[in-house]
Design a protein around this motif. Structure first.
Motif, PDB file in Angstrom:
ATOM      1  N   LEU A  69      -5.976   0.723   0.457  1.00 56.60           N
ATOM      2  CA  LEU A  69      -6.202   1.834  -0.472  1.00 56.60           C
ATOM      3  C   LEU A  69      -7.699   2.146  -0.591  1.00 56.60           C
ATOM      4  O   LEU A  69      -8.102   3.313  -0.615  1.00 56.60           O
ATOM      5  CB  LEU A  69      -5.639   1.499  -1.851  1.00 56.60           C
ATOM      6  CG  LEU A  69      -4.120   1.341  -1.964  1.00 56.60           C
ATOM      7  CD1 LEU A  69      -3.727   1.065  -3.409  1.00 56.60           C
ATOM      8  CD2 LEU A  69      -3.397   2.584  -1.449  1.00 56.60           C
ATOM      9  N   SER A 110      -3.244  -4.885   0.819  1.00 55.51           N
ATOM     10  CA  SER A 110      -2.794  -3.558   0.389  1.00 55.51           C
ATOM     11  C   SER A 110      -3.888  -2.845  -0.400  1.00 55.51           C
ATOM     12  O   SER A 110      -4.143  -1.648  -0.198  1.00 55.51           O
ATOM     13  CB  SER A 110      -1.535  -3.674  -0.475  1.00 55.51           C
ATOM     14  OG  SER A 110      -0.456  -4.201   0.272  1.00 55.51           O
ATOM     15  N   ALA A 119       0.832  -1.211   0.000  1.00 52.39           N
ATOM     16  CA  ALA A 119       0.000   0.000   0.000  1.00 52.39           C
ATOM     17  C   ALA A 119       0.862   1.255   0.000  1.00 52.39           C
ATOM     18  O   ALA A 119       0.549   2.242  -0.690  1.00 52.39           O
ATOM     19  CB  ALA A 119      -0.937  -0.012   1.207  1.00 52.39           C
TER      20      ALA A 119
END
Length: 385
Positions: free
Chosen positions: A152, A148, A31
């Protein structure tokens, strides 16, 4: 090669004013790379901390957690990240704290589930997601990719951006989300109780650039706010040359009961009417305010300056006074001192014997530019309050 939908999502996040601190442990490592590799990351990312070892996590939380990978730990990480973001953010910017803790595929088989907990915290919202991944379905890298991407997505949701999200969760994976919205009263209760360190009411009608990271802060009780306060901050801002002017009220008093929620809201209303930004904090002492607002210029009257350099207020210990004020200086803070009646005598900064090591931390506001001969206490007496 970054997928087009990821780039589009990250670009949308970077286009918002929200500034973020991330605390990530046990996964979601991609991320950070995805956020940082798209231009505009400086608009969004304030700081990222990866408390990967047990000792690192203990130091972050300030305690040994009951479980390192749990919903409670993720929530606590997000709250710590939120408070950190408040301290690091540009004045008036909305902030977001992200907490993630995972137990993903490793070099050895896990007895328990492959799972992670993800939490985001804004001023008025707590969101938590619990995800259990199908065991043995993916490699560690693939599980990290999924976590990840979900980080987001959580950031995008908190930033209220509309963007395409491609989920790689399957029907055999289990995901559960929880959300709680906080009322203004609940936020203020959390502040009084010390859960959050301050709350900003950005009522200013003037737009300030993101480069003006230094706050010019006039602290006080403002009971009531009057023209002298407004003029003092205006003059101080002109002396500083640049910065974000704001008032600050501590909900917690050193020698009185804390303000009630209704009292805080009544005082805040004054600033809404005046169109001026006010911060509500929970720190009555200047050395604690300096930690909350590093690099700031505090605007004070000569009466406050007299108390600041008086060992009487430091258990009569001159060395303790010096140590505390040098600590304030080391945060990059300064004090702009306006003239004021002190015990019936008109005083300016030059009337005080400032220790040599502290002299450059105190800046005089010339009496010809400003002098305050009225106080909120006198106004209350005159009006019979």
């Amino acid at each position: 090669m970054m997928d087009a939908w990821i780039r589009s999502l990250v670009e949308a996040v970077h286009s918002t004013p929200t500034q973020v601190v991330l605390h990530l442990s046990g996964g979601a490592s991609q991320a950070l790379g995805l956020l940082m590799s798209v231009p505009g990351a400086t608009n969004t990312v304030l700081e990222a901390v990866v408390p990967y070892s047990r000792m690192s996590m203990i130091q972050l939380l300030g305690k040994i957690p009951t479980h390192y990978c749990s919903r409670q730990t993720a929530e606590e990480m997000a709250l710590l990240a939120y408070n950190r973001a408040l301290k690091l953010s540009s004045p008036g910017s909305p902030v977001l704290g992200v907490g993630f803790t995972g137990s993903l595929a490793s070099t050895r088989a896990k007895l328990g589930d492959h799972r992670f907990y993800l939490s985001t915290r804004t001023s008025d919202r707590l969101w938590v997601s619990t995800v259990t991944l199908s065991k043995g379905l993916r490699t560690r890298e693939q599980e990290d990719t999924i976590s990840s991407h979900l980080v987001l997505k959580a950031i995008a949701n908190a930033c209220k951006v509309q963007a395409t999200f491609v989920s790689h969760l399957t029907e055999s994976d289990v995901s559960d989300d929880f959300e709680k919205q906080f009322t203004e009263d609940e936020e203020l209760e959390q502040l009084i109780n010390g859960q959050i360190c301050f709350k900003v009411y950005p009522f200013s009608s003037v737009t300030y650039t993101s480069n003006e990271e230094r706050k010019i802060i006039l602290p006080g009780s403002f009971n009531p706010l009057h023209e002298g306060h407004l003029k003092l901050l205006e003059v101080a801002t002109s002396i500083c040359g640049n910065g974000y002017p704001c008032f600050e009220i501590s909900a917690v008093n050193a020698d009185k009961p804390p303000l009630s929620v209704s009292q805080i809201k009544d005082r805040v209303k004054q600033f809404e009417i005046a169109g001026k930004t006010v911060i509500i904090s929970n720190q009555p002492f200047f050395y604690k305010k300096a930690e909350l607002f590093p690099g700031s210029a505090f605007v004070i009257g000569a009466d406050t300056a007299a108390r600041l350099i008086n060992p009487k207020y430091y258990d009569g210990n001159y060395g303790k006074m010096l140590e505390i004020l040098v600590g304030c200086k080391n945060t990059g803070c300064t004090f702009l001192v306006g003239s004021r009646n002190v015990d019936g005598v008109f005083k300016v900064l030059e009337d005080f014997d400032i220790p040599e090591v502290l002299k450059d931390m105190f800046v005089s506001i010339p009496a010809e530019q400003f002098r305050m001969d009225i106080s909120s206490t006198e106004i209350r007496k005159r009006s019979g309050m």
